[in-house]
Scaffold this motif. Structure first.
Motif, short mmCIF file in Angstrom:
data_model
loop_
_atom_site.label_atom_id
_atom_site.label_comp_id
_atom_site.label_asym_id
_atom_site.label_seq_id
_atom_site.Cartn_x
_atom_site.Cartn_y
_atom_site.Cartn_z
N ASP A 53 -0.64 -3.04 -4.21
CA ASP A 53 -0.85 -1.59 -4.19
C ASP A 53 0.46 -0.82 -4.01
O ASP A 53 0.52 0.18 -3.30
N ASP A 69 0.80 -1.24 0.00
CA ASP A 69 0.00 0.00 0.00
C ASP A 69 0.83 1.28 0.00
O ASP A 69 0.58 2.19 0.79
N HIS A 81 -3.85 -3.79 2.53
CA HIS A 81 -5.12 -3.36 1.93
C HIS A 81 -6.01 -2.49 2.81
O HIS A 81 -6.52 -1.48 2.35
N HIS A 106 -2.63 -9.90 -0.33
CA HIS A 106 -2.90 -8.46 -0.30
C HIS A 106 -3.88 -8.13 0.82
O HIS A 106 -3.68 -7.18 1.57
N ASN A 122 -5.40 -4.50 -5.34
CA ASN A 122 -6.61 -4.18 -6.12
C ASN A 122 -6.40 -2.96 -7.01
O ASN A 122 -7.25 -2.65 -7.83
MN MN Z 1 -5.61 -2.46 -1.62
#
Ligand code: MN
Ligand code: LP5
Length: 243
Positions: free
Chosen positions: A42, A9, A196, A115, A80
């Motif tokens: 991410d 992230d 995440h 994730h 994502n």
């Molecule tokens: Mn994410």
């Protein structure tokens, strides 16, 4: 004694140069001391194809490759935002792409890494969206579109996501405890590391009367977040960018 690092992230993008600078510093210093670095998704704010000519991407690939050449093994699990990151970028950066769930044995301990978005099963809208955009044929079609059109679609998706999230409760956007347990059981593991949710924490739980732990990485907003695993166990660490 060796150790392995985990991060997730970072949401790198040209608009956030301080985060990029913090990451480049991390790659040149802390990361060099590790046996391996695992990036759990991410890494980028949005990925629309390895052919996107943003200079930031080449800069990050070169910095990762230098770390790899220094002798640090590098692995990536898709998030994502960057689930379309492909073999071209992986090769350019020296990262090995891993499947969405991977069990590692590190210094004698089994660890499940992912994730974390797949654990958010209460977020039905997101899970429906995820099933759609993870269809291979749709991804191929998207990647074949002109870059400008892909950028437009990604912007629409980001805006759609932001407005959808305003109406979701904090609980819905966190992991589902049953999904966590089921995932640990399925892999016969008692230690999980994911990102995440942007809710850095160490959670204790029980799986069939055995103590288990879930480590959650923080997002890189104003400081860095990493998990360090060694023979002594796992540790969640926050550190300032640079210096
Ligand atoms: Mn994410
Ligand atoms: O990312 P974030 O933090 O805002 O929220 C996530 C979930 N949202 C997403 C969507 C991504 O942000 C979009 C990224 C796009 C980058 C790559 C484009 C590649 C396209 C490939 C096509 C094959 O992941 C959010 C979760 C939240 O985490 C917490 O878990 O809640 O989920 C959603 O917001 C999903 C919504 O419920 C529905 C999504 C609406 C999308 C609108 C699509 C419109 C597209 C029109 C294009 C023709």
């Amino acid at each position: 004694m060796g150790h392995t690092l985990f991060i997730a992230d970072l949401h790198l993008c040209p608009e956030e140069p301080a985060i990029t600078a913090g990451f480049l510093h991390f790659l040149q210093h802390d990361a060099r001391e590790a046996d391996a670095l695992y990036i759990l998704g991410d890494l980028f704010e949005a990925w629309i194809g390895d052919d996107d000519p943003v200079p930031l991407h080449a800069q990050i690939a070169a910095a990762l490759k230098a770390l790899k050449q220094h002798g640090v093994a590098l692995y990536f699990i898709h998030g994502n935002r960057d689930f379309l990151l492909g073999y071209h970028f992986a090769a350019a950066s020296g990262m090995t792409l891993l499947p969405e769930e991977q069990v590692l044995t590190l210094y004698g301990q089994r660890v499940l890494i992912l994730h974390g978005d797949t654990l958010c099963t209460d977020d039905e809208g997101y899970q429906r969206f995820r099933r759609k955009v993870h269809q291979r044929w749709l991804q191929k079609l998207f990647l074949a579109l002109p870059l400008r059109l892909r950028q437009r679609i990604a912007r629409r998706m980001r805006a759609g996501s932001q407005s959808a999230n305003q109406h979701k409760s904090a609980a819905i956007m966190d992991v589902n405890p049953q999904a966590v347990k089921e995932t640990l059981r399925r892999h016969h593991v008692l230690l999980m590391i994911h990102g995440h949710t942007h809710r850095p924490a160490v959670h204790s739980l029980e799986i069939d009367q055995q103590p288990a732990q879930r480590f959650v990485l923080g997002a890189w907003h104003t400081e860095g977040s990493m998990i360090r695993v060694s023979a002594q166990g796992a540790e969640l660490i926050h550190f300032p960018f640079c210096g």
